[in-house]
Design a protein around this motif. Sequence first.
Motif, PDB file in Angstrom:
ATOM      1  N   VAL A  86       0.860  -1.186   0.000  1.00  0.00           N
ATOM      2  CA  VAL A  86       0.000   0.000   0.000  1.00  0.00           C
ATOM      3  C   VAL A  86       0.894   1.234   0.000  1.00  0.00           C
ATOM      4  CG1 VAL A  86      -1.753   1.303   1.276  1.00  0.00           C
ATOM      5  CG2 VAL A  86      -1.857  -1.205   1.194  1.00  0.00           C
ATOM      6  N   ASN A  87       0.711   2.090  -0.991  1.00  0.00           N
ATOM      7  CA  ASN A  87       1.461   3.340  -1.108  1.00  0.00           C
ATOM      8  C   ASN A  87       0.488   4.476  -1.390  1.00  0.00           C
ATOM      9  OD1 ASN A  87       4.103   2.191  -0.807  1.00  0.00           O
ATOM     10  ND2 ASN A  87       3.950   1.434  -2.907  1.00  0.00           N
ATOM     11  N   GLY A  88      -0.403   4.729  -0.444  1.00  0.00           N
ATOM     12  CA  GLY A  88      -1.392   5.786  -0.648  1.00  0.00           C
ATOM     13  C   GLY A  88      -2.458   5.424  -1.665  1.00  0.00           C
ATOM     14  N   ASN A  89      -2.528   4.146  -2.050  1.00  0.00           N
ATOM     15  CA  ASN A  89      -3.463   3.709  -3.086  1.00  0.00           C
ATOM     16  C   ASN A  89      -4.499   2.714  -2.555  1.00  0.00           C
ATOM     17  OD1 ASN A  89      -1.579   1.692  -2.633  1.00  0.00           O
ATOM     18  ND2 ASN A  89      -1.352   1.132  -4.781  1.00  0.00           N
ATOM     19  N   LEU A  90      -4.774   2.743  -1.264  1.00  0.00           N
ATOM     20  CA  LEU A  90      -5.685   1.771  -0.662  1.00  0.00           C
ATOM     21  C   LEU A  90      -7.077   1.829  -1.281  1.00  0.00           C
ATOM     22  CD1 LEU A  90      -6.144  -0.442   1.408  1.00  0.00           C
ATOM     23  CD2 LEU A  90      -6.724   1.332   3.080  1.00  0.00           C
ATOM     24  N   ASN A  91      -7.607   3.024  -1.503  1.00  0.00           N
ATOM     25  CA  ASN A  91      -8.943   3.137  -2.093  1.00  0.00           C
ATOM     26  C   ASN A  91      -8.996   2.504  -3.479  1.00  0.00           C
ATOM     27  OD1 ASN A  91     -10.139   4.358   0.106  1.00  0.00           O
ATOM     28  ND2 ASN A  91      -9.701   6.427  -0.611  1.00  0.00           N
ATOM     29  N   GLN A  92      -7.968   2.710  -4.281  1.00  0.00           N
ATOM     30  CA  GLN A  92      -7.926   2.119  -5.626  1.00  0.00           C
ATOM     31  C   GLN A  92      -7.844   0.593  -5.542  1.00  0.00           C
ATOM     32  OE1 GLN A  92      -8.322   3.685  -8.690  1.00  0.00           O
ATOM     33  NE2 GLN A  92      -8.516   1.555  -9.352  1.00  0.00           N
ATOM     34  N   LEU A  93      -7.048   0.073  -4.601  1.00  0.00           N
ATOM     35  CA  LEU A  93      -6.936  -1.375  -4.430  1.00  0.00           C
ATOM     36  C   LEU A  93      -8.283  -1.987  -4.022  1.00  0.00           C
ATOM     37  CD1 LEU A  93      -3.497  -1.506  -2.584  1.00  0.00           C
ATOM     38  CD2 LEU A  93      -3.956  -2.224  -4.940  1.00  0.00           C
ATOM     39  N   LEU A  94      -8.978  -1.318  -3.110  1.00  0.00           N
ATOM     40  CA  LEU A  94     -10.289  -1.797  -2.671  1.00  0.00           C
ATOM     41  C   LEU A  94     -11.296  -1.789  -3.826  1.00  0.00           C
ATOM     42  CD1 LEU A  94     -10.516  -0.024   0.798  1.00  0.00           C
ATOM     43  CD2 LEU A  94     -10.174  -2.465   0.376  1.00  0.00           C
ATOM     44  N   GLU A  95     -11.288  -0.728  -4.619  1.00  0.00           N
ATOM     45  CA  GLU A  95     -12.189  -0.650  -5.774  1.00  0.00           C
ATOM     46  C   GLU A  95     -11.899  -1.754  -6.779  1.00  0.00           C
ATOM     47  OE1 GLU A  95     -12.270   3.219  -7.617  1.00  0.00           O
ATOM     48  OE2 GLU A  95     -12.563   4.214  -5.685  1.00  0.00           O
ATOM     49  N   ASP A  96     -10.607  -2.034  -7.010  1.00  0.00           N
ATOM     50  CA  ASP A  96     -10.233  -3.077  -7.961  1.00  0.00           C
ATOM     51  C   ASP A  96     -10.730  -4.444  -7.519  1.00  0.00           C
ATOM     52  OD1 ASP A  96      -8.978  -1.151  -9.498  1.00  0.00           O
ATOM     53  OD2 ASP A  96      -6.942  -1.689  -8.864  1.00  0.00           O
ATOM     54  N   VAL A  97     -10.595  -4.753  -6.221  1.00  0.00           N
ATOM     55  CA  VAL A  97     -11.057  -6.045  -5.711  1.00  0.00           C
ATOM     56  C   VAL A  97     -12.567  -6.161  -5.828  1.00  0.00           C
ATOM     57  CG1 VAL A  97     -11.296  -7.456  -3.625  1.00  0.00           C
ATOM     58  CG2 VAL A  97      -9.116  -6.398  -4.158  1.00  0.00           C
ATOM     59  N   GLN A  98     -13.284  -5.118  -5.464  1.00  0.00           N
ATOM     60  CA  GLN A  98     -14.738  -5.172  -5.544  1.00  0.00           C
ATOM     61  C   GLN A  98     -15.211  -5.285  -6.991  1.00  0.00           C
ATOM     62  OE1 GLN A  98     -16.123  -1.862  -3.215  1.00  0.00           O
ATOM     63  NE2 GLN A  98     -15.821  -2.966  -1.289  1.00  0.00           N
ATOM     64  N   GLN A 139     -13.703 -14.931  -3.133  1.00  0.00           N
ATOM     65  CA  GLN A 139     -12.761 -13.830  -3.312  1.00  0.00           C
ATOM     66  C   GLN A 139     -12.568 -13.210  -1.931  1.00  0.00           C
ATOM     67  OE1 GLN A 139     -11.769 -12.255  -6.525  1.00  0.00           O
ATOM     68  NE2 GLN A 139     -12.585 -14.053  -7.552  1.00  0.00           N
ATOM     69  N   PHE A 140     -11.386 -12.693  -1.658  1.00  0.00           N
ATOM     70  CA  PHE A 140     -11.192 -11.990  -0.400  1.00  0.00           C
ATOM     71  C   PHE A 140     -10.042 -11.002  -0.528  1.00  0.00           C
ATOM     72  CE2 PHE A 140      -8.210 -15.497   0.074  1.00  0.00           C
ATOM     73  CZ  PHE A 140      -7.119 -14.926   0.696  1.00  0.00           C
ATOM     74  N   TYR A 141     -10.014 -10.072   0.409  1.00  0.00           N
ATOM     75  CA  TYR A 141      -8.847  -9.211   0.572  1.00  0.00           C
ATOM     76  C   TYR A 141      -8.628  -8.999   2.053  1.00  0.00           C
ATOM     77  CZ  TYR A 141     -11.823  -5.182   1.614  1.00  0.00           C
ATOM     78  OH  TYR A 141     -12.731  -4.339   2.187  1.00  0.00           O
ATOM     79  N   VAL A 142      -7.368  -8.812   2.415  1.00  0.00           N
ATOM     80  CA  VAL A 142      -6.996  -8.427   3.773  1.00  0.00           C
ATOM     81  C   VAL A 142      -5.917  -7.358   3.676  1.00  0.00           C
ATOM     82  CG1 VAL A 142      -7.645 -10.522   5.028  1.00  0.00           C
ATOM     83  CG2 VAL A 142      -5.457 -10.424   3.889  1.00  0.00           C
ATOM     84  N   THR A 143      -5.910  -6.469   4.655  1.00  0.00           N
ATOM     85  CA  THR A 143      -4.964  -5.358   4.651  1.00  0.00           C
ATOM     86  C   THR A 143      -4.719  -4.910   6.085  1.00  0.00           C
ATOM     87  OG1 THR A 143      -4.526  -3.145   3.778  1.00  0.00           O
ATOM     88  CG2 THR A 143      -6.818  -3.660   4.339  1.00  0.00           C
ATOM     89  N   ASP A 144      -3.623  -4.174   6.273  1.00  0.00           N
ATOM     90  CA  ASP A 144      -3.417  -3.505   7.563  1.00  0.00           C
ATOM     91  C   ASP A 144      -3.788  -2.033   7.432  1.00  0.00           C
ATOM     92  OD1 ASP A 144      -1.326  -2.464   6.096  1.00  0.00           O
ATOM     93  OD2 ASP A 144       0.224  -2.970   7.544  1.00  0.00           O
ATOM     94  N   THR A 146      -2.364   0.357   5.960  1.00  0.00           N
ATOM     95  CA  THR A 146      -1.273   1.327   5.799  1.00  0.00           C
ATOM     96  C   THR A 146      -0.141   0.841   4.901  1.00  0.00           C
ATOM     97  OG1 THR A 146      -0.195   0.520   7.821  1.00  0.00           O
ATOM     98  CG2 THR A 146      -1.678   2.423   8.036  1.00  0.00           C
ATOM     99  N   SER A 147       0.203  -0.465   4.984  1.00  0.00           N
ATOM    100  CA  SER A 147       1.383  -0.951   4.265  1.00  0.00           C
ATOM    101  C   SER A 147       1.143  -2.175   3.386  1.00  0.00           C
ATOM    102  CB  SER A 147       2.494  -1.312   5.266  1.00  0.00           C
ATOM    103  OG  SER A 147       2.820  -0.214   6.074  1.00  0.00           O
ATOM    104  N   HIS A 148       0.218  -3.057   3.781  1.00  0.00           N
ATOM    105  CA  HIS A 148       0.073  -4.359   3.128  1.00  0.00           C
ATOM    106  C   HIS A 148      -1.341  -4.568   2.595  1.00  0.00           C
ATOM    107  CE1 HIS A 148       3.886  -5.330   5.025  1.00  0.00           C
ATOM    108  NE2 HIS A 148       3.368  -5.008   6.203  1.00  0.00           N
ATOM    109  N   PHE A 149      -1.415  -5.280   1.457  1.00  0.00           N
ATOM    110  CA  PHE A 149      -2.706  -5.606   0.847  1.00  0.00           C
ATOM    111  C   PHE A 149      -2.561  -6.959   0.163  1.00  0.00           C
ATOM    112  CE2 PHE A 149      -6.193  -5.318  -2.203  1.00  0.00           C
ATOM    113  CZ  PHE A 149      -7.192  -4.737  -1.432  1.00  0.00           C
ATOM    114  N   LEU A 150      -3.372  -7.932   0.575  1.00  0.00           N
ATOM    115  CA  LEU A 150      -3.326  -9.283   0.018  1.00  0.00           C
ATOM    116  C   LEU A 150      -4.720  -9.666  -0.453  1.00  0.00           C
ATOM    117  CD1 LEU A 150      -1.538 -11.907  -0.321  1.00  0.00           C
ATOM    118  CD2 LEU A 150      -2.526 -12.633   1.868  1.00  0.00           C
TER     119      LEU A 150
END
Length: 187
Positions: A86-98, A139-144, A146-150
């Motif tokens: 995660v580099n300030g792109n958490l919202n984009q990562l969440l949108e992509d997974v959904q 499908q799933f995602y997990v994150t902290d 701030t730093s990690h997104f799986l």
Amino acid sequence: MNIIKYTSIFLLVSILFSSCEGEVLPKPNAFLRLQYPTPKYAKVQSDCPYTFDKNELALIDPKKNCWINLEYPALNGTLHLSYVPVNGNLNQLLEDVQKLTYEHAVKADNIEPTIYDNKEQGVYGMVYEVEGNAASQAQFYVTDSTSHFLTGSLYFNARPNYDSIYPAVMYIKKDIRKLIESLEWKE
């Protein structure tokens, strides 16, 4: 003429009724009984910034950038794990997974989201259980945050027929739950 016609019909009906022997019984429904081994879990250690417990039945197929495929040869399925920092792109990562998850809505009968929240381990996420003849059954995602997104996606190497793969889906969904509950981020 009518006598011949009625006699012929009577003979035909008599033959049909007399040809049936014995009592006709309905057949009971049959279900395929698949038994999988009781899962045994072991901690996966690697150079990646996360660890988790995996079923010993699953084989690890490492990919680049800490992406991992967990292959289930006995079940003909694969759980694809994708890691992204995660580099300030958490919202984009969440949108992509959904977006990826809800692309399966065309074939799915239902998509059931479940929130996961483990403050002690700093693991937050969402699990999407997909029912029906969709290409992916989970499908799933997990994150902290701030730093990690799986992310994870479950696929089978067969034409999606939910009734046929249902036992394998349920077995691997338990493994997904264990993976998420045991996930730890490395610093």
